[in-house]
Scaffold this motif. Structure first.
Motif, PDB file in Angstrom:
ATOM      1  N   SER A 153      -8.296  -7.500  -8.425  1.00  0.00           N
ATOM      2  CA  SER A 153      -7.229  -6.535  -7.973  1.00  0.00           C
ATOM      3  C   SER A 153      -6.070  -6.945  -8.257  1.00  0.00           C
ATOM      4  O   SER A 153      -5.139  -6.133  -8.841  1.00  0.00           O
ATOM      5  CB  SER A 153      -7.600  -6.572  -6.561  1.00  0.00           C
ATOM      6  N   ASN A 203      -3.469  -4.596 -10.682  1.00  0.00           N
ATOM      7  CA  ASN A 203      -2.196  -4.138 -10.046  1.00  0.00           C
ATOM      8  C   ASN A 203      -1.001  -4.636 -11.196  1.00  0.00           C
ATOM      9  O   ASN A 203      -0.244  -3.689 -11.251  1.00  0.00           O
ATOM     10  CB  ASN A 203      -2.040  -4.531  -8.770  1.00  0.00           C
ATOM     11  N   ARG A 206      -9.968   0.317  -7.129  1.00  0.00           N
ATOM     12  CA  ARG A 206      -9.228   0.193  -5.918  1.00  0.00           C
ATOM     13  C   ARG A 206      -9.960   0.977  -4.639  1.00  0.00           C
ATOM     14  O   ARG A 206      -9.922   0.426  -3.551  1.00  0.00           O
ATOM     15  CB  ARG A 206      -8.058   0.763  -5.977  1.00  0.00           C
TER      16      ARG A 206
END
Length: 189
Positions: free
Chosen positions: A36, A40, A107
């Motif tokens: 993640s 990001n 996500r």
């Protein structure tokens, strides 16, 4: 991971298949949060660079050009492991155009697995820390689970707020209230 095919409601199509495969791989490796963070970072790089956005979305670049550019960017950003390999793989398959959707799908899968609901709150001006905590607490009470709150500042709403959470939307902005009053006055007159 959710049972009964509920993943299909979260993500679909090419981006969904890739996101689901990445989520399963990250889950098996106990690296959901690391992946993640890397995704990001790469997503932020796309948002900040018009050249990178063009590389990702333009069909004018060959797979070799995309792979070479992406590998250089990943190395410079220190993105490696599962996320780095995934982004390189997507580039080699000429699917970079779908990467933003894949990241969004990933996500969503992470949020579902962690029992987190996403909400977008639009306000007229940047809220204080206390006000932001109040918003989070209220949304958590309504949702019955943790809420990942994204704040968007839009002075055009004048005051109040607009909340989008899942398929629900509550518009308590002054702009909407003024427009309702204006419409009611036209109907009376």
């Amino acid at each position: 991971m959710a049972e009964g095919g509920s993943d299909q409601t979260l993500v679909s199509g090419v981006a969904g298949r890739y996101a689901t495969a990445l989520f399963e791989l990250a889950s098996e490796a106990n690296a959901i949060d690391a992946v993640s963070a890397d995704l990001n970072s790469f997503s932020a790089m796309i948002a900040e660079s018009a050249d990178l956005k063009r590389l990702v979305t333009s069909p004018a670049f060959s797979a070799e050009e995309q792979v070479a550019a992406v590998k250089a960017l990943l190395a410079a950003a220190g993105i490696s492991g599962i996320a780095g390999n995934f982004i390189g793989f997507v580039a080699s398959k000429r699917r970079l155009f779908a990467l933003p959707g894949m990241i969004s799908g990933y996500r969503n899968l992470v949020a579902e697995a962690k029992g987190i609901v996403s909400a977008q709150v639009t306000v007229a001006e940047e809220p204080s820390a206390k006000r932001l905590d109040e918003i989070r607490a209220t949304l958590k009470a309504v949702a019955g689970k943790d809420v990942d709150v994204a704040i968007k500042v839009d002075p055009a709403i004048i005051g109040g707020l607009v909340v989008k959470m899942g398929s629900r939307m509550v518009d308590a902005s002054l702009k909407t209230k003024l427009n309702s009053i204006r419409l009611a006055m036209k109907e009376v007159g």
